[in-house]
Enzyme design. Sequence first.
Site, PDB file in Angstrom:
ATOM      1  N   HIS A 120       0.756  -1.386  -0.100  1.00 18.74           N
ATOM      2  CA  HIS A 120      -0.056  -0.028   0.021  1.00 18.74           C
ATOM      3  C   HIS A 120       0.791   1.282   0.095  1.00 18.74           C
ATOM      4  O   HIS A 120       1.788   1.475   0.970  1.00 18.74           O
ATOM      5  CB  HIS A 120      -1.059   0.099   1.078  1.00 18.74           C
ATOM      6  CG  HIS A 120      -1.948  -1.038   1.200  1.00 18.74           C
ATOM      7  ND1 HIS A 120      -3.336  -0.885   1.972  1.00 18.74           N
ATOM      8  CD2 HIS A 120      -2.185  -2.199   0.502  1.00 18.74           C
ATOM      9  CE1 HIS A 120      -3.930  -1.683   1.532  1.00 18.74           C
ATOM     10  NE2 HIS A 120      -3.547  -2.474   0.627  1.00 18.74           N
TER      11      HIS A 120
ATOM     12  N   TYR B 151      -8.527   5.137   8.331  1.00 15.22           N
ATOM     13  CA  TYR B 151      -8.540   5.670   9.587  1.00 15.22           C
ATOM     14  C   TYR B 151      -9.519   6.605  10.140  1.00 15.22           C
ATOM     15  O   TYR B 151      -9.292   7.828   9.362  1.00 15.22           O
ATOM     16  CB  TYR B 151      -7.402   6.021  10.345  1.00 15.22           C
ATOM     17  CG  TYR B 151      -6.190   4.904  10.465  1.00 15.22           C
ATOM     18  CD1 TYR B 151      -5.560   4.552   9.265  1.00 15.22           C
ATOM     19  CD2 TYR B 151      -5.941   4.360  11.509  1.00 15.22           C
ATOM     20  CE1 TYR B 151      -4.404   3.596   9.462  1.00 15.22           C
ATOM     21  CE2 TYR B 151      -5.108   3.381  11.525  1.00 15.22           C
ATOM     22  CZ  TYR B 151      -4.195   3.171  10.599  1.00 15.22           C
ATOM     23  OH  TYR B 151      -3.204   1.981  10.617  1.00 15.22           O
TER      24      TYR B 151
ATOM     25  N   PRO C 219      -3.128  -0.126  19.066  1.00 11.76           N
ATOM     26  CA  PRO C 219      -2.833  -0.736  17.689  1.00 11.76           C
ATOM     27  C   PRO C 219      -3.042   0.338  16.786  1.00 11.76           C
ATOM     28  O   PRO C 219      -2.617  -0.017  15.552  1.00 11.76           O
ATOM     29  CB  PRO C 219      -3.968  -1.843  17.526  1.00 11.76           C
ATOM     30  CG  PRO C 219      -4.895  -1.519  18.855  1.00 11.76           C
ATOM     31  CD  PRO C 219      -4.272  -0.939  19.741  1.00 11.76           C
TER      32      PRO C 219
HETATM   33  P1  RFL Z   1       3.587 -12.544  21.252  1.00 12.42           P
HETATM   34  O1  RFL Z   1       3.255 -12.459  19.743  1.00 12.42           O
HETATM   35  O2  RFL Z   1       2.841 -11.983  22.217  1.00 12.42           O
HETATM   36  O3  RFL Z   1       4.282 -13.699  21.420  1.00 12.42           O
HETATM   37  C1  RFL Z   1       4.761 -14.299  22.663  1.00 12.42           C
HETATM   38  C2  RFL Z   1       4.748 -15.602  22.587  1.00 12.42           C
HETATM   39  O4  RFL Z   1       5.191 -16.074  23.922  1.00 12.42           O
HETATM   40  C3  RFL Z   1       4.329 -17.164  24.230  1.00 12.42           C
HETATM   41  N1  RFL Z   1       4.518 -17.249  25.713  1.00 12.42           N
HETATM   42  C4  RFL Z   1       5.369 -18.299  26.428  1.00 12.42           C
HETATM   43  N2  RFL Z   1       6.266 -19.236  26.083  1.00 12.42           N
HETATM   44  C5  RFL Z   1       6.630 -20.113  26.714  1.00 12.42           C
HETATM   45  N3  RFL Z   1       6.530 -19.909  28.325  1.00 12.42           N
HETATM   46  C6  RFL Z   1       5.799 -18.919  28.730  1.00 12.42           C
HETATM   47  N4  RFL Z   1       5.633 -19.019  29.997  1.00 12.42           N
HETATM   48  C7  RFL Z   1       5.012 -17.884  27.724  1.00 12.42           C
HETATM   49  N5  RFL Z   1       4.134 -16.930  27.883  1.00 12.42           N
HETATM   50  C8  RFL Z   1       3.825 -16.560  26.945  1.00 12.42           C
HETATM   51  C9  RFL Z   1       3.073 -16.745  23.901  1.00 12.42           C
HETATM   52  O5  RFL Z   1       2.256 -17.845  23.761  1.00 12.42           O
HETATM   53  C10 RFL Z   1       3.323 -16.211  22.425  1.00 12.42           C
HETATM   54  O6  RFL Z   1       3.453 -17.018  21.599  1.00 12.42           O
HETATM   55  O7  RFL Z   1       4.795 -11.384  21.372  1.00 12.42           O
HETATM   56  P2  RFL Z   1       6.067 -10.610  20.128  1.00 12.42           P
HETATM   57  O8  RFL Z   1       6.881 -11.721  19.512  1.00 12.42           O
HETATM   58  O9  RFL Z   1       6.682  -9.661  21.131  1.00 12.42           O
HETATM   59  O10 RFL Z   1       4.891 -10.047  19.256  1.00 12.42           O
HETATM   60  C11 RFL Z   1       4.405  -8.880  19.570  1.00 12.42           C
HETATM   61  C12 RFL Z   1       3.215  -8.806  18.500  1.00 12.42           C
HETATM   62  O11 RFL Z   1       2.606 -10.048  18.456  1.00 12.42           O
HETATM   63  C13 RFL Z   1       2.174  -7.548  18.814  1.00 12.42           C
HETATM   64  O12 RFL Z   1       3.067  -6.249  19.189  1.00 12.42           O
HETATM   65  C14 RFL Z   1       1.219  -7.315  17.767  1.00 12.42           C
HETATM   66  O13 RFL Z   1       0.299  -8.176  17.419  1.00 12.42           O
HETATM   67  C15 RFL Z   1       0.567  -5.899  17.992  1.00 12.42           C
HETATM   68  N6  RFL Z   1      -0.480  -5.472  16.974  1.00 12.42           N
HETATM   69  C16 RFL Z   1      -0.068  -5.008  15.717  1.00 12.42           C
HETATM   70  N7  RFL Z   1       1.305  -4.670  15.431  1.00 12.42           N
HETATM   71  C17 RFL Z   1       1.833  -4.187  14.346  1.00 12.42           C
HETATM   72  O14 RFL Z   1       2.950  -3.929  14.237  1.00 12.42           O
HETATM   73  N8  RFL Z   1       0.749  -3.883  13.142  1.00 12.42           N
HETATM   74  C18 RFL Z   1      -0.433  -3.957  13.424  1.00 12.42           C
HETATM   75  O15 RFL Z   1      -1.134  -3.650  12.553  1.00 12.42           O
HETATM   76  C19 RFL Z   1      -0.932  -4.578  14.729  1.00 12.42           C
HETATM   77  N9  RFL Z   1      -2.216  -4.815  15.082  1.00 12.42           N
HETATM   78  C20 RFL Z   1      -1.827  -5.671  17.081  1.00 12.42           C
HETATM   79  C21 RFL Z   1      -2.807  -5.218  16.126  1.00 12.42           C
HETATM   80  C22 RFL Z   1      -2.447  -6.255  18.108  1.00 12.42           C
HETATM   81  C23 RFL Z   1      -3.719  -6.534  18.281  1.00 12.42           C
HETATM   82  N10 RFL Z   1      -4.098  -7.055  19.434  1.00 12.42           N
HETATM   83  C24 RFL Z   1      -4.776  -8.323  19.563  1.00 12.42           C
HETATM   84  C25 RFL Z   1      -3.582  -6.757  20.947  1.00 12.42           C
HETATM   85  C26 RFL Z   1      -3.955  -5.484  16.199  1.00 12.42           C
HETATM   86  C27 RFL Z   1      -4.571  -6.184  17.349  1.00 12.42           C
HETATM   87  C28 RFL Z   1      -5.896  -6.209  17.484  1.00 12.42           C
HETATM   88  C1  PHB Z   2      -5.056  -4.737  10.730  1.00 11.57           C
HETATM   89  O1  PHB Z   2      -5.295  -4.787   9.683  1.00 11.57           O
HETATM   90  O2  PHB Z   2      -5.365  -5.549  11.653  1.00 11.57           O
HETATM   91  C2  PHB Z   2      -4.755  -3.409  11.446  1.00 11.57           C
HETATM   92  C3  PHB Z   2      -4.246  -2.375  10.669  1.00 11.57           C
HETATM   93  C4  PHB Z   2      -4.083  -1.148  10.981  1.00 11.57           C
HETATM   94  C5  PHB Z   2      -3.907  -1.089  12.379  1.00 11.57           C
HETATM   95  C6  PHB Z   2      -4.070  -1.816  13.260  1.00 11.57           C
HETATM   96  C7  PHB Z   2      -4.396  -3.259  12.737  1.00 11.57           C
HETATM   97  O3  PHB Z   2      -3.595   0.399  12.949  1.00 11.57           O
END
Ligand code: RFL
Ligand code: PHB
Length: 396
Positions: free
Chosen positions: A72, A203, A295
């Site tokens: 994009h 957005y 997010p």
């Molecule tokens: P994760 O992905 O949470 O992975 C951590 C892993 O550790 C495991 N774990 C354990 N393993 C062993 N022993 C234990 N005691 C443990 N405790 C936990 C877990 O099971 C898991 O698999 O962390 P990591 O690697 O730091 O990654 C971070 C990202 O996942 C997170 O920041 C993003 O998903 C945030 N986020 C977004 N980030 C973006 O860059 N772009 C986006 O568009 C975006 N959209 C979002 C998001 C997060 C969202 N939610 C659900 C909060 C949209 C949403 C809705």
């Molecule tokens: C998504 O596609 O899940 C998404 C896109 C933009 C954001 C957060 C999540 O800022």
Amino acid sequence: MRTQVAIVGAGPAGLMLSHLLAQAGIASIVLESRTRQAIEETIRAGVLEQGTVDVMRELGLADRMEQIGERHAGIEFRFRSRGHRIPLRDLTNGKEVTIYAQHEVIKDLVAARLAQGGEIAFGVSGVQLHDVDSARPRVTFRRSPDGPEEEIACDFIAGCDGFHGPSRQSIPTSLRREYHKTFPMGWLGILVEAPPSSAELIYCNHDRGFALVSTRSPEVQRMYIQVDAADDIANWSDDRIWTELRTRLATDDGWAPIEGPIIQKSIVGMRSFVCSPMRFGRLFLAGDAAHIVPPTGAKGLNLAVSDARVLAAAIVEFYRQNKTDLLYRYSQICLRRVWKAERFSNAMTQMLHRFPEHTPFEREIQLAELDYVTSSPHGLATIAENYVGLPIEWNA
Ligand code: RFL
Ligand code: PHB
């Protein structure tokens, strides 16, 4: 068991780190508490910065992303029922974002790591970190809840276990500072079986609250609406969700979202969090274990990947050149970028959501801010530069 780096958590941070280390010939073992199926199915982020895409390419893991990810070149801010495009590519010397779901990234990283003979233990329990401030740290765990305790002796531990994982707790409270902010709203996210309503992300700030139109594939859309942080998904029928999306996103020239069956819906909270420092002895935190962003700026996954890049470079320098310079500066280098992403995510959240406590004056100020950033070349450039991702400053 012995390895060079024990990695706790197979999210984007832990898996990316295991690949970057393997590329340099450094051994690691990844311990993950959930099953492979669970981590490959959890719906989370979707926006990859250029830097994240570049790492996937360097690792030779970009095939599927290039096939099904979407590049994009701009995003839209919508307010007062009108859209305003932010031309990311034109404003950032050609940088773009790629829309590719986090669980697809996870699938690619897991498959490639296992195919290379890498070790990822799924479904482990009772992970504990020991002697992290000594030269011989250890991790103990069980492969199944009633299996025997096993031990990994290592040189370094990477705490990539997300916000709720145990790694951060191994840093004594007297030696770490935590910064918290909880927002009064949540995001209700849906997956919809319908073609994209828009070629670029929207957005939207509306009197009834924020809305976001994103996408996952030519057949599946991702959309979000702001709801109360304490709201229950059971209160949200599909009809009610569509009414809100139609109302919030409507424009003067009759724009409407393309509707279809909702195949998944859930509510997530919004918070900011930073733990400083990100290192204690031979334990290094990376990703959500050390910081959370709301997010709105799409930064969480991308920060996890940039931490992994810095940590991999520091560990490689240690083994190859017997130098500890980057290891000592790890926390400083990461936190400099983390705080700027916290700043941007906070600004995006403040600018785009309705806040219950806002007076009519504050509401007008918010709309003036949106007007400024979408009409001034400086405002536009600031949003674009931050959205596509700031560089890692290695000299921090
Ligand atoms: P994760 O992905 O949470 O992975 C951590 C892993 O550790 C495991 N774990 C354990 N393993 C062993 N022993 C234990 N005691 C443990 N405790 C936990 C877990 O099971 C898991 O698999 O962390 P990591 O690697 O730091 O990654 C971070 C990202 O996942 C997170 O920041 C993003 O998903 C945030 N986020 C977004 N980030 C973006 O860059 N772009 C986006 O568009 C975006 N959209 C979002 C998001 C997060 C969202 N939610 C659900 C909060 C949209 C949403 C809705
Ligand atoms: C998504 O596609 O899940 C998404 C896109 C933009 C954001 C957060 C999540 O800022």
